[in-house]
Write an enzyme that holds these catalytic residues in place. Structure first.
Site, PDB file in Angstrom:
ATOM      1  N   ARG A   1     -11.573   0.822  14.126  1.00  0.00           N
ATOM      2  CA  ARG A   1     -11.559   1.356  12.764  1.00  0.00           C
ATOM      3  C   ARG A   1     -12.605   0.640  11.914  1.00  0.00           C
ATOM      4  O   ARG A   1     -13.709   1.118  11.780  1.00  0.00           O
ATOM      5  CB  ARG A   1     -10.154   1.271  12.164  1.00  0.00           C
ATOM      6  CG  ARG A   1      -9.966   2.199  10.990  1.00  0.00           C
ATOM      7  CD  ARG A   1      -8.526   2.526  10.701  1.00  0.00           C
ATOM      8  NE  ARG A   1      -7.738   1.392  10.215  1.00  0.00           N
ATOM      9  CZ  ARG A   1      -6.454   1.473   9.886  1.00  0.00           C
ATOM     10  NH1 ARG A   1      -5.807   2.619  10.008  1.00  0.00           N
ATOM     11  NH2 ARG A   1      -5.791   0.421   9.465  1.00  0.00           N
TER      12      ARG A   1
ATOM     13  N   LYS B   1       0.838  -1.202   0.000  1.00  0.00           N
ATOM     14  CA  LYS B   1       0.000   0.000   0.000  1.00  0.00           C
ATOM     15  C   LYS B   1       0.875   1.255   0.000  1.00  0.00           C
ATOM     16  O   LYS B   1       2.079   1.167   0.270  1.00  0.00           O
ATOM     17  CB  LYS B   1      -0.908  -0.011   1.236  1.00  0.00           C
ATOM     18  CG  LYS B   1      -0.157   0.204   2.549  1.00  0.00           C
ATOM     19  CD  LYS B   1      -1.057  -0.006   3.746  1.00  0.00           C
ATOM     20  CE  LYS B   1      -0.281   0.262   5.030  1.00  0.00           C
ATOM     21  NZ  LYS B   1      -0.999  -0.268   6.207  1.00  0.00           N
TER      22      LYS B   1
ATOM     23  N   MET C   1      11.413  25.913   0.157  1.00  0.00           N
ATOM     24  CA  MET C   1      10.585  25.081  -0.704  1.00  0.00           C
ATOM     25  C   MET C   1      11.448  24.118  -1.513  1.00  0.00           C
ATOM     26  O   MET C   1      11.133  22.943  -1.651  1.00  0.00           O
ATOM     27  CB  MET C   1       9.770  25.976  -1.637  1.00  0.00           C
ATOM     28  CG  MET C   1       8.624  25.271  -2.297  1.00  0.00           C
ATOM     29  SD  MET C   1       7.731  26.349  -3.394  1.00  0.00           S
ATOM     30  CE  MET C   1       6.867  27.401  -2.259  1.00  0.00           C
TER      31      MET C   1
ATOM     32  N   TYR D   1      15.363  32.266   5.439  1.00  0.00           N
ATOM     33  CA  TYR D   1      14.146  33.036   5.703  1.00  0.00           C
ATOM     34  C   TYR D   1      13.953  33.275   7.195  1.00  0.00           C
ATOM     35  O   TYR D   1      14.126  32.363   7.999  1.00  0.00           O
ATOM     36  CB  TYR D   1      12.912  32.274   5.196  1.00  0.00           C
ATOM     37  CG  TYR D   1      12.793  32.252   3.699  1.00  0.00           C
ATOM     38  CD1 TYR D   1      12.691  33.430   2.977  1.00  0.00           C
ATOM     39  CD2 TYR D   1      12.755  31.039   3.025  1.00  0.00           C
ATOM     40  CE1 TYR D   1      12.572  33.403   1.589  1.00  0.00           C
ATOM     41  CE2 TYR D   1      12.629  31.002   1.642  1.00  0.00           C
ATOM     42  CZ  TYR D   1      12.543  32.182   0.932  1.00  0.00           C
ATOM     43  OH  TYR D   1      12.427  32.149  -0.421  1.00  0.00           O
TER      44      TYR D   1
END
Ligand SMILES: *Cc1c(COP(=O)(O)O)cnc(C)c1O
Length: 396
Positions: free
Chosen positions: A143, A40, A345, A272
């Site tokens: 769940r 998965k 980023m 930054y």
């Protein structure tokens, strides 16, 4: 690697390490215990198709995915071994389940009805298709699944539908066992009582399974007919306490190359918000990675208790004062280098003062959460260090 990869950052996935880990897990199991390989979430970021091919070759008994869609993608790429879909399916997914021969988890009664309707509406001249079903039992995860008291009736309903094959029954552990083995044992006990109910109703010969990676290491008595593992195949352990219990190899490497070097004087703000200030003359290297690649993107989770909350707070504080214990670092051939300033980023600064071999073009190993790495970063598949293929996202 430079010649074959024009990119300044890439992920290497060593398929032979996955084979090795598979054999390590197998060794821990009884001969008759089946193994389901969990692929998965794009095989935890390693590439569902590539990993499925390796596991198929190794003789894994079954593959596990979360969604019908994930199962379809494997079938569309010629993976032919049984695939179990863990999550509840939707009514409009049943057609695909049939045509792709996916094994489904049934966790509620309406799902049986949907399967029944689809089988009935299939034209009778098609060789009547079968759908294989595993019933899910809720034993303490909160769940999906039938409550133990509902299981016999659910099983009978499945058995009453021609074309539905009741193949297995399973449950899932809620806790990392090293912290709370007691709870896991309680879940196992509840599961075994549920299995007894089925036996008493004359429903036998189901494939029974509950173990995940942590249980494989901690609860050998929970192996039953099959175990499901993802974490171990990918060379990781469920908790630090499990370190060394199996000889695992890490198939995964995220690498980036230094694209720029510069020296800054003492007392100079970096990045930054200028959250870091150099304390002396500092050699700074720039890496072409950032949170766009999944770097330093950790899920924010509610602390499990007061102690965890406190630990988190202390960690944040140490991070604030740039304490080396908590500052993330990357690995150069000449040693570890700490990240300075905020991760951007697409660009990150590291302190390489005094590190040998830190040059423009030097390959750096980056620790990163595998499932978070953007598909825009090319994946290089290697077998015994030989390049077997490159996967790039189609829209880059
Ligand atoms: C993800 C998952 C597993 C595998 O868990 P690991 O701890 O990675 O071994 C097993 N069973 C189910 C139902 C899962 O969703």
């Amino acid at each position: 690697m430079q010649q074959i990869c024009p990119s300044t950052k890439w992920v290497e996935i060593h398929l032979d390490a996955i084979e090795h880990n598979y054999l390590q897990v197998r060794q821990r199991l009884d001969d008759k215990t089946r193994l389901l390989g969990v692929v998965k979430a794009d095989a935890y970021g390693h590439g569902a198709l590539e990993v499925a091919r390796v596991l198929e070759k190794m003789g894994v008994d079954m593959l596990g995915v979360t969604t019908v869609e994930e199962g379809c993608q494997l079938r569309e790429n010629q993976i032919s071994i049984p695939i179990l879909v863990f999550a509840p399916f939707l009514p409009d997914e049943v057609e695909k389940i049939i045509s792709y021969d996916l094994t489904v988890t049934v966790a509620a009664k309406e799902q049986i009805e949907w399967l029944k309707q689809a089988l009935l509406s299939n034209s009778p001249d098609i060789n009547s298709p079968d759908i294989k079903v595993h019933l899910k039992v809720e034993t303490g995860m909160g769940r999906t699944g039938f409550m133990p008291a509902e299981i016999t009736e659910a099983a009978r309903e499945v058995l009453a539908v021609p074309g539905l094959i009741l193949e297995g029954v399973y449950s899932h552990f809620a806790t990392a066992m090293w912290k709370n083995k007691r709870y896991a044992k309680l879940q196992l006990k509840l599961f075994q009582e549920t299995l007894q109910k089925l036996e008493q109703a004359g429903i036998n010969e189901l494939v029974k399974h509950i173990s995940n990676s942590a249980a494989i290491l901690d609860l050998p008595e929970a192996q039953l007919d099959m175990v499901r593992t993802g974490t171990l195949l990918y060379g990781q352990v469920p908790s630090p306490r499990h370190e060394g219990m199996l000889e695992l190899m890490d198939p995964w490497l995220f690498k980036a190359r230094i694209i720029h070097l510069r020296e800054l004087p003492a007392g100079y703000g970096v990045g930054y918000g200028r959250t870091y200030k150099t304390t002396r003359k500092t050699m700074v290297a720039i890496l072409p990675i950032g949170f766009m690649d999944g770097f330093q993107m950790e899920p924010v989770l509610k602390p499990a208790g007061f102690w965890e909350l406190l630990k988190g707070g202390i960690k944040q504080f140490l991070y604030y004062i740039n304490h080396p214990l908590v500052t993330p670092s990357v690995l150069l051939p000449g040693g570890g280098a700490r990240i300075i300033g905020k991760v951007g980023m697409q660009l990150t600064m590291i302190n390489v003062t005094g590190i040998k071999g830190a040059e423009i073009g030097t390959e750096v190993r980056i620790p990163v959460r595998r499932t978070a790495v953007s598909l825009a970063v090319p994946r290089l598949y290697l077998q015994d260090s030989k390049l077997m293929g490159i996967r790039r996202s189609e829209n880059t």
